[in-house]
Every structure is written in C-alpha cells, then in structure tokens.
Design a protein around this motif. Structure first.
Motif, short mmCIF file in Angstrom:
data_model
loop_
_atom_site.label_atom_id
_atom_site.label_comp_id
_atom_site.label_asym_id
_atom_site.label_seq_id
_atom_site.Cartn_x
_atom_site.Cartn_y
_atom_site.Cartn_z
N VAL A 57 0.88 -1.39 0.01
CA VAL A 57 0.12 -0.06 -0.04
C VAL A 57 1.10 1.33 -0.03
O VAL A 57 0.43 2.27 -0.01
N GLY A 58 2.14 1.21 0.04
CA GLY A 58 3.13 2.14 -0.02
C GLY A 58 3.17 3.02 1.10
O GLY A 58 3.57 4.17 1.31
N LEU A 59 3.28 2.51 2.30
CA LEU A 59 3.37 2.60 3.74
C LEU A 59 4.72 2.29 4.13
O LEU A 59 4.67 0.83 4.49
N ALA A 60 5.60 3.27 4.70
CA ALA A 60 6.68 2.54 5.33
C ALA A 60 6.47 2.63 6.61
O ALA A 60 6.04 3.77 7.20
N VAL A 61 6.85 1.46 7.31
CA VAL A 61 6.56 1.74 8.95
C VAL A 61 7.87 1.17 9.55
O VAL A 61 8.63 0.20 9.13
N GLU A 62 8.30 1.63 10.71
CA GLU A 62 9.42 1.59 11.28
C GLU A 62 8.90 1.09 12.96
O GLU A 62 7.94 1.86 13.33
N ALA A 63 9.39 0.02 13.40
CA ALA A 63 8.93 -0.45 14.85
C ALA A 63 10.10 -0.37 15.68
O ALA A 63 11.29 -1.03 15.35
N ALA A 64 9.78 0.01 17.08
CA ALA A 64 10.77 0.15 17.96
C ALA A 64 10.17 -0.33 19.37
O ALA A 64 9.06 0.29 19.47
N VAL A 65 10.91 -1.18 19.96
CA VAL A 65 10.44 -1.55 21.10
C VAL A 65 10.14 -0.38 22.12
O VAL A 65 11.32 0.48 22.31
N ALA A 66 9.28 -0.06 22.83
CA ALA A 66 8.87 0.93 23.98
C ALA A 66 9.71 0.51 25.09
O ALA A 66 9.57 -0.56 25.69
N GLU A 67 10.37 1.55 25.42
CA GLU A 67 11.42 1.46 26.82
C GLU A 67 10.17 1.69 27.93
O GLU A 67 9.27 2.50 28.05
N GLN A 68 10.39 0.62 28.81
CA GLN A 68 9.45 0.93 29.93
C GLN A 68 10.07 1.85 31.13
O GLN A 68 10.81 1.25 31.72
N THR A 69 9.44 2.91 31.14
CA THR A 69 10.26 3.84 31.92
C THR A 69 9.34 4.12 33.30
O THR A 69 8.02 4.13 33.07
N ALA A 70 9.80 4.67 34.35
CA ALA A 70 9.01 5.08 35.35
C ALA A 70 8.15 6.28 34.72
O ALA A 70 8.69 7.03 34.20
N PRO A 71 6.81 6.41 35.11
CA PRO A 71 6.20 7.52 35.06
C PRO A 71 7.00 8.94 35.52
O PRO A 71 7.59 8.86 36.74
N PRO A 72 6.64 10.07 34.65
CA PRO A 72 7.40 11.07 35.25
C PRO A 72 6.71 11.59 36.71
O PRO A 72 5.55 11.26 36.81
N GLY A 73 7.83 12.23 37.22
CA GLY A 73 7.11 12.66 38.77
C GLY A 73 6.28 13.77 38.60
O GLY A 73 5.44 14.03 37.50
N PRO A 74 5.96 14.53 39.75
CA PRO A 74 4.88 15.44 39.72
C PRO A 74 5.01 16.43 38.61
O PRO A 74 6.28 16.88 38.57
N ALA A 75 4.02 16.99 37.97
CA ALA A 75 4.08 17.97 36.94
C ALA A 75 2.90 18.56 36.95
O ALA A 75 1.88 18.32 37.06
N ARG A 76 2.95 19.88 36.37
CA ARG A 76 1.84 20.76 35.95
C ARG A 76 1.71 20.75 34.54
O ARG A 76 2.47 20.85 33.78
N ALA A 77 0.50 20.69 34.06
CA ALA A 77 0.03 20.78 32.52
C ALA A 77 -0.35 22.27 32.27
O ALA A 77 -0.86 23.09 33.18
N LEU A 78 0.46 22.69 31.06
CA LEU A 78 -0.14 23.98 30.58
C LEU A 78 -0.41 23.90 29.20
O LEU A 78 0.15 22.86 28.64
N ARG A 79 -1.25 24.83 28.69
CA ARG A 79 -1.41 24.97 27.14
C ARG A 79 -0.97 26.35 26.70
O ARG A 79 -0.97 27.21 27.36
#
Length: 174
Positions: free
Chosen positions: A70-92
């Motif tokens: 179908v003309g779709l080039a796909v690369e796959a990478a194993v996702a690293e299992q990392t610790a969730p980020p520490g406390p953070a505040r979201a902004l827009r």
C-alpha cells in the motif's frame, strides 16, 4: 506482551490506516494510542501497539510488506518501559503572529531553558486578513516539573513573544 511504537509515512491514499490496523489485528495485537496526520500530501503517523511475544516476528514481517502493498513505510521500535514522570503541572500554549523563520526554534529553546516538556505541538500557517501576509499559529501541550515556576516560564516566553511580535497565551488546559 511487548509494546512497540510504530512510525509510518506514505503518500496519502485511502486504506493506509486500515492496512496497518489489519496487520496489528491479524497478529493478536492491540492498538493502544496513536497520532495521525496529513501534511503536504503525505500521511504520517505514530502508533503504540501491544503484541503477544509469540506474534512479534510475524508482525514485523507483515510491516515490511506494507510498503510494497500500500506504499506505507513503517518502522517499529520496542517501547522502553520507563518510570512515570514525577509530579508535573500541565499548561497549554497558544501563539499567533506574523510568520518568520526561527519561531519554533526560539519558542522551544525558551521552553527547554525552563525544563518544560512538549507533550504535543501543532503548528500551521494561514493568510492574514486583508492581505496582511502569512500568520504563524501554534498550539502546544506542555508539562512542567514540580520544581519549575510557571511565572518563570511565562516570563521566558513573553520575552521572546515581544521580540517575535506575537500574541501568546499560557494557561491551564481545559
């Protein structure tokens, strides 16, 4: 179960996402998360999938075949299992001003200097009203570490906003 992050790109045409979704499903995988876009006639996407360990090799082989099929080039990478980020505040962040080179670099450099992480960024250009040239507009979702001061981030952005002559809004997400 193994988690993969897939990056996909191809000339836009119907069926690209369906072909990728079929490959995931045919190998017992689960489509966990994705961001897909169309830019300048190219389809691009990033997809997180979970696959049973025994299906990984077949799945990776199927991905290789998608480009010919179908003309779709796909690369796959194993996702690293990392610790969730520490406390953070979201902004827009919302930015609007006359388009000029270097705007994204200056904004992202200011954010980096304050320890901000960009979780999402979308930018585009459009015609200004009444023939006023091109406008650059961007929206970003940011994450600040708990130790960062929102006022410092605002000050860093307002300094460059004045230099770039752009309107800038920084607030908590809705």
């Amino acid at each position: 179960m193994t988690t993969y992050v897939l990056t996909a790109i191809g000339d836009d045409r119907p069926g690209l996402v369906a072909a990728l979704a079929a490959a995931v499903d045919e190998h017992g995988g689960s489509w966990v998360d994705s961001q897909l876009a169309l830019l300048a006639g190219k389809f691009a996407g990033i997809v997180q999938v979970d696959l049973p360990d025994e299906s990984v090799q077949g799945f990776l082989s199927a991905l290789e075949g998608l480009e010919a099929e179908v003309g779709l080039a796909v690369e796959a990478a194993v996702a690293e299992q990392t610790a969730p980020p520490g406390p953070a505040r979201a902004l827009r962040l919302h930015l609007l001003g006359q388009d000029r080179t270097g705007m994204v670099r200056e904004v992202t450099t200011a954010l980096r200097s304050q320890g901000a992480t960009i979780d999402g960024l979308r930018s585009w250009t459009r015609e200004a009203p009444e023939g006023g040239g091109m406008l650059f507009e961007a929206e970003a979702e940011l994450r600040l570490p708990a130790e960062s001061d929102e006022a410092d981030v605002r000050e860093a952005l307002e300094t460059i906003a004045a230099e770039l002559m752009v309107d800038l809004e920084l607030d908590a997400p809705e």
